[in-house]
Design an enzyme around this catalytic site. Structure first.
Site, mmCIF file in Angstrom:
data_model
loop_
_atom_site.group_PDB
_atom_site.id
_atom_site.type_symbol
_atom_site.label_atom_id
_atom_site.label_comp_id
_atom_site.label_asym_id
_atom_site.label_seq_id
_atom_site.Cartn_x
_atom_site.Cartn_y
_atom_site.Cartn_z
ATOM 1 N N CYS A 26 1.075 -0.966 -0.342
ATOM 2 C CA CYS A 26 0.259 0.122 0.327
ATOM 3 C C CYS A 26 0.607 1.205 0.475
ATOM 4 C CB CYS A 26 -0.906 -0.591 1.331
ATOM 5 S SG CYS A 26 -2.540 -0.974 0.900
ATOM 6 N N HIS A 27 1.746 1.309 1.248
ATOM 7 C CA HIS A 27 3.035 2.653 0.699
ATOM 8 C C HIS A 27 4.027 2.589 0.324
ATOM 9 C CE1 HIS A 27 -1.568 3.928 2.692
ATOM 10 N NE2 HIS A 27 -1.775 4.985 1.406
#
Lengths: 420, 316, 195
Positions: free
Chosen positions: C159-160
């Site tokens: 995701c990040h």
């Protein structure tokens, strides 16, 4: 008739009053609202009804967080509520017994209106809105009862939705089309349950809206009172707060004792054991009965052997209520001063109780130990029901000699000798 | 005073007359349900309506009245506003269910963990885990996604307390196939689902063994039980003397076994009963006190205002 | 309006105050079930504890289970993964705390403290983690023999970009904390109970 004017006391309340006069509105309609000083216990049921509506909405919303409106899961989701959800059993029993308490209170409220002539001019609209509220209540209760998807839920829904197939006698095929449209299928099934849940969630908010109209219409002429005479002078009235807030709270508390008895010690007494079995479309229960509050109308329906006319009689028995303000020809409001009408009122009450008993029994039952079919008692009861509205109310008003009315509320209250 | 009191009394009399007439049905014969308990599945879908006991007979002999006998009136430890379940009876009743009834009857709404929760049999955590582990429930699909083993038998795993009581048969058709067409009902709610409630279930269990009267012919495969509507039930007598052996030495008569299993089944239908009655007592005590306070406040507010509408005053 | 003043205003006021107080208590008590019904129900709480059979898990293999509605990573570490975790300098860690529910809150994030040494003794090969990235809750992806996720041989959150090492400790942010170690206990050498 208004009470003392509201004057905002500080900067904030002045600012608010000029933008949204909600405090003024509350003061005028709840705090200072002038109310006749002689209202008795039977006048507290409007407030009780508002409270029970609040309880039903609150418990209903939280129950809907756990209920699944799908025919495969509905019954199990209700058992999940009863067994697993924290306090779920309490919320469910509050909601199911709350419906019964709602109808108990509304019947007392309606009978009070009939006795004291509350429906008479200029309060006809209040009464008609009340009939609308009653119909909305009946619809909400019927829809709600199908949701647990027990045997009685399913078969009660089947019987009631089949009312509309009676229209086939008028226009061939139309009734069946209406019923199919209501069902969303070829019988009461999953599609029906989903839409019943949606409408059941919606109608209570329609109820709230009509209650607002009902109270608004009431506040124009103001409350009637047990003497049935007009308010004449300021001494006839007291401010709603604290006189009727405390009185309403007291009687509400008494009502809650009755409510709590059912919820905690007899939670299934007013229901039917058959509804604890899951719905089975193949197997009809021996006796399909609605909840107790529908029994008199069920008896009226079953007393007529013709399908269409039976359904029409049922609807007529509700719609005749709308005409009551114009059916009663008496110029005297309160039955306290109408000795002949008073007797007929109590006979009417007994008639509704008898009709309720007839509705609770199997259709082929006999009258206790006699060989008389109970349905004949139901037919007499039905005829009398309509006769009360269509014959008794108009005729008694014309022929009866009422007792002399008191001059004023204040004088009748404050005098040492009773006005009677 | 007299007027309004008279009206209240008349209304109360009417209501109680109505109520007793309606609720008196509870102590009379339960209306015969058109249940498949008494009907083998050879019939087509629609259940035939029960023949009226007053129907004119076609033969010369009078038709027997097959209305069920009213249930035996028993007293139970959980009767009344202060009644509670007898813990030992619940545990014995569970044993009866497990060893006798569970062969045919499901208990699907009851979870194994309920056996350890407050207000029920209150088995210990270890006992509940052991009871659970003895049951087998369908396992999740394996790594290949299969739900059956090499022989085509469903993959099973030991149950945990989180699981619900497994049913003896997976679906209605399998049940009927094994039961000669009969469908033993799920027992989770049986006590709430039948008129007469616990007395009815007890009467059925102890009502076997009588000889049917001469004018009632027993259909093949049926058993005579006068407490059951139409007197013929597909279930053979499930309980006999010594059906189970109680570890606490309680005599294992039919009456005792029936008493215990009915107590257990009442709990299965109403596991929250004790909590409900306890809360009810507290709520009632609060409400009665609060009503008294409100009454005093009410009289205080209205003092000196000749309140015509007060209880006991006014002309009705 | 005419309010008749009694000779004892304090007694009247006390009655009203007592009644209002009782009413407030009753109303509050009545509201408790409305609020409490939203808490997890008994069937949800019953699934709060699961038992896992470790025998089928091979060395170097990781299996994901579901526990309390979240992924649960169970990894049987190879000796290389264990020594990689133990070789890390403590000061290089972004989050110095063990985040192990079986240990006190202030336990440091050594590799030993990322395990549970209950039951049948120290089992450094078994790593049990809650598979929820401590940034915003995505499920990180595990390194396998054929696919390396992140630079630390552990997990990478797509995701990040947070990266975790072979003990599940965060090495590259934006995740602020090491992956949580849940309450679990060894029932035997090959069986654990989580929760």
């Amino acid at each position: 008739m208004q009470g003392p004017a509201y004057t905002p006391k500080n900067g904030f309340t002045r600012w608010l009053d000029s933008r949204l006069p909600i405090i003024r509105f509350t003061q005028e309609n709840l705090t200072y609202y002038p109310t006749p000083r002689n209202l008795n216990v039977w006048y507290t049921f409007g407030g009780i009804l508002a409270f029970v509506l609040g309880v039903q909405i609150a418990t209903g919303i939280v129950l809907a967080m756990h209920y699944t409106p799908d025919s495969a899961f509905a019954f199990n989701s209700v058992e999940h509520i009863m067994r697993d959800v924290n306090s779920g059993w309490l919320l469910r029993y509050l909601h199911s017994n709350g419906a019964s308490m709602f109808f108990l209170a509304v019947y007392i409220h309606m009978f009070r209106g009939l006795y004291y002539g509350s429906y008479k001019a200029p309060r006809e609209i209040i009464w008609i809105l009340g009939v609308v509220l009653y119909l909305l209540m009946m619809a909400t209760a019927f829809l709600g009862y199908t949701l647990p998807w027990g045997q009685m839920s399913f078969w009660g829904a089947t019987v009631i939705t089949n009312f509309f197939s009676a229209l086939d006698s008028l226009i061939p095929g139309f009734g069946t089309a209406v019923v199919t449209w209501l069902w969303g299928g070829f019988g009461v099934d999953n599609a029906t349950l989903h839409r019943f849940f949606s409408i059941h969630y919606l109608l209570p908010f329609a109820l709230v809206g009509v209650v607002v109209l009902h109270i608004w219409a009431l506040h124009i002429p103001g409350n009637s009172n047990p003497l049935g005479i007009e308010v004449r002078e300021p001494q006839d009235m007291v401010p709603f707060h604290p006189y009727y807030t405390v009185k309403d709270l007291f009687y509400l508390s008494c009502f809650l004792i009755v409510y709590s008895y059912f919820v905690f010690f007899a939670p299934n007494a007013l229901g039917h054991p058959i509804n604890y079995a899951p719905a089975n479309p193949i197997q009809t229960p021996e006796d399909i009965v609605p909840e107790w509050y529908f029994l008199p109308f069920y008896a009226i329906l079953r007393s007529i052997p013709n399908k269409l006319i039976g359904v029409l009689a049922l609807f007529a028995s509700l719609l005749v209520l709308v005409c009551v303000p114009w059916l009663d020809t008496s110029s005297v409001r309160s039955a306290r001063y109408r000795p002949l009408y008073k007797q007929f009122f109590w006979i009417f009450v007994a008639d509704t109780v008898i009709l309720g008993y007839v509705g609770s029994q199997p259709v082929d039952a006999l009258l206790f130990n006699t060989p008389i079919p109970l349905v004949w008692l139901g037919r007499i009861g039905t005829l009398y029901y309509f006769a009360h509205f269509l014959l008794v109310m108009p005729l008694v008003g014309l022929f009866e000699t009422p007792k002399p009315l008191p001059n004023s509320i204040a004088k009748s209250v404050l005098s040492t000798t009773p006005a009677e | 005073m007299a007027g309004s009191a008279k009206r209240i009394i008349v209304a109360a009399l009417l209501v109680s007359a109505f109520a007793s007439a309606t609720f008196a049905q509870e102590t009379q014969a339960p209306p015969p349900p058109a249940t498949p308990e008494a009907a083998p599945a050879g019939q087509s879908g629609a259940a035939a309506p029960a023949p009226s006991p007053n129907a004119p007979p076609s033969a010369a002999t009078p038709a027997p009245s097959t209305e069920a006998l009213p249930p035996k009136r028993m007293s139970w430890s959980f009767d009344g506003p202060f009644g509670v379940y007898d813990r030992a009876s619940l545990q014995r009743g569970f044993q009866v269910y497990k060893e006798v009834c569970a062969a045919c009857h499901a208990l699907s709404h009851v979870a194994l963990r309920n056996l350890g929760e407050r207000g029920g049999p209150e088995f210990s955590l270890e006992q509940v885990s052991a009871i659970a582990a003895a049951y087998k429930v369908p396992a999740d699909p394996d790594e290949m996604g299969k739900t059956v083993d090499a022989n085509g038998m469903p993959l099973m795993r030991a149950a945990t307390p989180a699981d619900y009581f497994p049913a003896p048969y997976p679906n209605e058709k399998a049940t009927r196939a094994a039961m000669n067409g009969a469908l033993p009902p799920d027992l989770s709610l049986i006590v709430k689902n039948r008129e007469g409630h616990e007395d009815y279930v007890y009467s059925i269990l102890t009502g076997f063994g009588q000889r049917p009267p001469a004018n009632e012919k027993l259909a093949p495969g049926m058993n005579y039980n006068p407490y059951f509507p139409r007197h013929q039930i597909a279930m053979p007598p499930p309980l006999t003397m010594g059906s189970v052996t109680y570890s606490d030495g309680t005599p294992n008569t039919v009456e005792q076994e029936a008493h215990d299993v009915v107590t257990f089944l009442t709990w299965a239908a109403e596991p929250k009963m004790e909590e409900r009655k306890r809360m009810g007592f507290n709520v009632m005590a609060f409400l009665i006190g609060f009503t008294a306070l409100l009454y005093l406040a009410y009289r205080r507010v209205w003092h000196g205002h000749h309140d015509v509408g007060a209880p006991g005053e006014g002309q009705g | 309006m005419d309010h008749t003043q009694t000779a004892e205003p304090t007694r009247r006021d006390f009655l009203f105050i007592a009644t209002a107080a009782a009413g407030a208590v009753g109303a509050a008590a009545a509201f408790i079930p409305i609020i409490d019904q939203m808490n997890p129900s008994a069937d949800v709480l019953a699934l709060a504890s699961i038992e896992i059979d470790l025998a089928p898990i091979q060395q170097g293999q990781a299996v994901t289970f579901t526990w309390r509605s979240h992924p649960l990573f169970v990894r049987r570490r190879t000796p290389e993964e264990i020594s990689a975790a133990r070789d890390v300098k403590f000061d290089d860690l972004l989050d110095p705390l063990a985040r192990n529910a079986n240990l006190p809150d202030n336990a440091p994030a050594t590799d030993e403290n990322r395990l549970n040494r209950s039951g049948t003794g120290a089992k450094p090969e078994w790593l049990v983690l809650v598979g929820v990235c401590t940034h915003l809750g995505c499920t990180p992806e595990a390194s396998t023999a054929t696919s390396r996720q992140g630079d630390y041989g552990g997990w990478l959150c797509h995701c990040h970009g947070s990266q975790y090492d072979t003990a599940g400790r965060v090495r590259v942010g934006p995740a602020p904390r090491n992956l949580d170690v849940p309450v679990y206990t060894f029932l035997s050498d090959t069986r654990i109970r989580v929760g």
